[in-house]
Scaffold this motif. Sequence first.
Motif, PDB file in Angstrom:
ATOM      1  N   ALA A  39     -28.320  -1.852   2.521  1.00  0.00           N
ATOM      2  CA  ALA A  39     -28.605  -0.422   2.401  1.00  0.00           C
ATOM      3  C   ALA A  39     -30.069  -0.245   2.038  1.00  0.00           C
ATOM      4  O   ALA A  39     -30.627  -1.050   1.297  1.00  0.00           O
ATOM      5  N   PRO A  40     -30.694   0.802   2.547  1.00  0.00           N
ATOM      6  CA  PRO A  40     -32.074   1.077   2.140  1.00  0.00           C
ATOM      7  C   PRO A  40     -32.116   1.318   0.631  1.00  0.00           C
ATOM      8  O   PRO A  40     -31.196   1.892   0.058  1.00  0.00           O
ATOM      9  N   PRO A  41     -33.176   0.893  -0.038  1.00  0.00           N
ATOM     10  CA  PRO A  41     -33.230   1.027  -1.494  1.00  0.00           C
ATOM     11  C   PRO A  41     -33.477   2.448  -1.997  1.00  0.00           C
ATOM     12  O   PRO A  41     -33.259   2.715  -3.169  1.00  0.00           O
ATOM     13  N   TYR A  42     -33.908   3.347  -1.109  1.00  0.00           N
ATOM     14  CA  TYR A  42     -34.227   4.709  -1.543  1.00  0.00           C
ATOM     15  C   TYR A  42     -33.634   5.733  -0.591  1.00  0.00           C
ATOM     16  O   TYR A  42     -33.511   5.498   0.608  1.00  0.00           O
ATOM     17  N   LEU A  43     -33.279   6.871  -1.136  1.00  0.00           N
ATOM     18  CA  LEU A  43     -32.779   8.012  -0.378  1.00  0.00           C
ATOM     19  C   LEU A  43     -33.573   9.222  -0.835  1.00  0.00           C
ATOM     20  O   LEU A  43     -33.537   9.583  -2.015  1.00  0.00           O
ATOM     21  N   GLU A  44     -34.314   9.819   0.080  1.00  0.00           N
ATOM     22  CA  GLU A  44     -35.072  11.012  -0.276  1.00  0.00           C
ATOM     23  C   GLU A  44     -34.272  12.245   0.114  1.00  0.00           C
ATOM     24  O   GLU A  44     -33.940  12.431   1.286  1.00  0.00           O
ATOM     25  N   MET A  45     -33.951  13.054  -0.877  1.00  0.00           N
ATOM     26  CA  MET A  45     -33.308  14.340  -0.628  1.00  0.00           C
ATOM     27  C   MET A  45     -34.451  15.352  -0.549  1.00  0.00           C
ATOM     28  O   MET A  45     -35.140  15.593  -1.541  1.00  0.00           O
ATOM     29  N   ARG A  46     -34.666  15.909   0.627  1.00  0.00           N
ATOM     30  CA  ARG A  46     -35.816  16.778   0.854  1.00  0.00           C
ATOM     31  C   ARG A  46     -35.591  18.205   0.397  1.00  0.00           C
ATOM     32  O   ARG A  46     -36.524  19.005   0.405  1.00  0.00           O
ATOM     33  N   PRO A  57     -31.016  17.716  -7.579  1.00  0.00           N
ATOM     34  CA  PRO A  57     -32.433  17.989  -7.334  1.00  0.00           C
ATOM     35  C   PRO A  57     -32.948  17.305  -6.076  1.00  0.00           C
ATOM     36  O   PRO A  57     -32.385  16.308  -5.615  1.00  0.00           O
ATOM     37  N   ARG A  58     -34.022  17.837  -5.536  1.00  0.00           N
ATOM     38  CA  ARG A  58     -34.710  17.152  -4.446  1.00  0.00           C
ATOM     39  C   ARG A  58     -35.511  16.012  -5.056  1.00  0.00           C
ATOM     40  O   ARG A  58     -35.775  16.005  -6.260  1.00  0.00           O
ATOM     41  N   GLY A  59     -35.858  15.049  -4.240  1.00  0.00           N
ATOM     42  CA  GLY A  59     -36.644  13.920  -4.723  1.00  0.00           C
ATOM     43  C   GLY A  59     -36.109  12.598  -4.215  1.00  0.00           C
ATOM     44  O   GLY A  59     -35.213  12.556  -3.368  1.00  0.00           O
ATOM     45  N   LEU A 104     -22.599  11.821   3.013  1.00  0.00           N
ATOM     46  CA  LEU A 104     -23.127  11.832   1.659  1.00  0.00           C
ATOM     47  C   LEU A 104     -22.264  12.735   0.787  1.00  0.00           C
ATOM     48  O   LEU A 104     -21.882  13.830   1.219  1.00  0.00           O
ATOM     49  N   ARG A 105     -21.966  12.253  -0.410  1.00  0.00           N
ATOM     50  CA  ARG A 105     -21.236  13.048  -1.389  1.00  0.00           C
ATOM     51  C   ARG A 105     -21.977  12.946  -2.707  1.00  0.00           C
ATOM     52  O   ARG A 105     -22.602  11.929  -2.994  1.00  0.00           O
ATOM     53  N   GLY A 106     -21.879  13.986  -3.493  1.00  0.00           N
ATOM     54  CA  GLY A 106     -22.462  13.913  -4.819  1.00  0.00           C
ATOM     55  C   GLY A 106     -21.539  13.149  -5.749  1.00  0.00           C
ATOM     56  O   GLY A 106     -20.341  13.016  -5.481  1.00  0.00           O
ATOM     57  N   TYR A 107     -22.096  12.612  -6.814  1.00  0.00           N
ATOM     58  CA  TYR A 107     -21.267  12.044  -7.874  1.00  0.00           C
ATOM     59  C   TYR A 107     -21.927  12.361  -9.203  1.00  0.00           C
ATOM     60  O   TYR A 107     -23.139  12.500  -9.304  1.00  0.00           O
ATOM     61  N   VAL A 108     -21.096  12.549 -10.205  1.00  0.00           N
ATOM     62  CA  VAL A 108     -21.571  12.782 -11.566  1.00  0.00           C
ATOM     63  C   VAL A 108     -20.743  11.937 -12.512  1.00  0.00           C
ATOM     64  O   VAL A 108     -19.597  11.596 -12.225  1.00  0.00           O
ATOM     65  N   ILE A 109     -21.354  11.579 -13.621  1.00  0.00           N
ATOM     66  CA  ILE A 109     -20.643  10.819 -14.639  1.00  0.00           C
ATOM     67  C   ILE A 109     -20.274  11.795 -15.745  1.00  0.00           C
ATOM     68  O   ILE A 109     -21.112  12.180 -16.559  1.00  0.00           O
ATOM     69  N   MET A 110     -19.040  12.240 -15.698  1.00  0.00           N
ATOM     70  CA  MET A 110     -18.493  13.201 -16.647  1.00  0.00           C
ATOM     71  C   MET A 110     -17.907  12.430 -17.827  1.00  0.00           C
ATOM     72  O   MET A 110     -17.758  11.203 -17.752  1.00  0.00           O
ATOM     73  N   THR A 123     -27.499  18.241   3.819  1.00  0.00           N
ATOM     74  CA  THR A 123     -28.770  18.370   3.121  1.00  0.00           C
ATOM     75  C   THR A 123     -29.823  17.537   3.852  1.00  0.00           C
ATOM     76  O   THR A 123     -29.554  16.405   4.251  1.00  0.00           O
ATOM     77  N   ASP A 124     -31.014  18.091   4.035  1.00  0.00           N
ATOM     78  CA  ASP A 124     -32.111  17.374   4.681  1.00  0.00           C
ATOM     79  C   ASP A 124     -32.430  16.131   3.852  1.00  0.00           C
ATOM     80  O   ASP A 124     -32.771  16.235   2.675  1.00  0.00           O
ATOM     81  N   HIS A 125     -32.271  14.960   4.457  1.00  0.00           N
ATOM     82  CA  HIS A 125     -32.483  13.707   3.733  1.00  0.00           C
ATOM     83  C   HIS A 125     -32.986  12.625   4.680  1.00  0.00           C
ATOM     84  O   HIS A 125     -32.875  12.752   5.900  1.00  0.00           O
ATOM     85  N   VAL A 126     -33.539  11.567   4.094  1.00  0.00           N
ATOM     86  CA  VAL A 126     -33.989  10.418   4.871  1.00  0.00           C
ATOM     87  C   VAL A 126     -33.874   9.177   3.988  1.00  0.00           C
ATOM     88  O   VAL A 126     -34.128   9.235   2.785  1.00  0.00           O
ATOM     89  N   PHE A 127     -33.453   8.065   4.602  1.00  0.00           N
ATOM     90  CA  PHE A 127     -33.405   6.787   3.895  1.00  0.00           C
ATOM     91  C   PHE A 127     -34.784   6.149   3.981  1.00  0.00           C
ATOM     92  O   PHE A 127     -35.455   6.244   5.001  1.00  0.00           O
ATOM     93  N   ARG A 128     -35.176   5.481   2.897  1.00  0.00           N
ATOM     94  CA  ARG A 128     -36.499   4.860   2.851  1.00  0.00           C
ATOM     95  C   ARG A 128     -36.405   3.427   2.357  1.00  0.00           C
ATOM     96  O   ARG A 128     -35.547   3.096   1.560  1.00  0.00           O
ATOM     97  N   TYR A 129     -37.363   2.631   2.825  1.00  0.00           N
ATOM     98  CA  TYR A 129     -37.480   1.265   2.338  1.00  0.00           C
ATOM     99  C   TYR A 129     -38.601   1.124   1.325  1.00  0.00           C
ATOM    100  O   TYR A 129     -38.665   0.150   0.606  1.00  0.00           O
ATOM    101  N   TYR A 130     -39.487   2.128   1.254  1.00  0.00           N
ATOM    102  CA  TYR A 130     -40.584   2.139   0.294  1.00  0.00           C
ATOM    103  C   TYR A 130     -40.716   3.545  -0.272  1.00  0.00           C
ATOM    104  O   TYR A 130     -40.460   4.517   0.429  1.00  0.00           O
TER     105      TYR A 130
END
Length: 138
Positions: A39-46, A57-59, A104-110, A123-130
């Motif tokens: 899996a790519p190490p990063y996921l950018e939520m735009r 949040p975006r990021g 993609l699904r959200g998860y929270v630690i309740m 949601t606008d997103h992209v997988f990143r390697y860097y």
Amino acid sequence: MGGNRRIAGSIAGLVIVALLSACGGGHFHTTSPGETTSAPPYLEMRAESSAGTLHFPRGVYVLDAVDDNGFYYRAPQKIVQHSWSGGLRYDGGVFVAKRNHRKLRGYVIMPSGLTHVGNLSRTDHVFRYYTNQPSGAY
């Protein structure tokens, strides 16, 4: 006194088992961005996204854990749950299914454990390697 300790120990054991089983699939374990190549190490939520009253949040989200069903990307900041009493903040992020990386699904630690919420696939997103890739790079 000994009976109370055994009961307390049993309750603590049940709580630990419940928390571990709430993690989605089997074989849940934390990981680091460089530890897995599946899996790519990063996921950018735009864009910001929400599932009910939970706001993601975006990021750049960082690969944090994996189980038999998918990958868990930790949010760059706490997930906010808006309510009449104000905002509650939780650890969490985005779950990506192994079978379909577009799901993609959200998860929270309740307090009750890890909980999957909503559908964030649109949601606008992209997988990143860097993390320093220009926006739009794959």
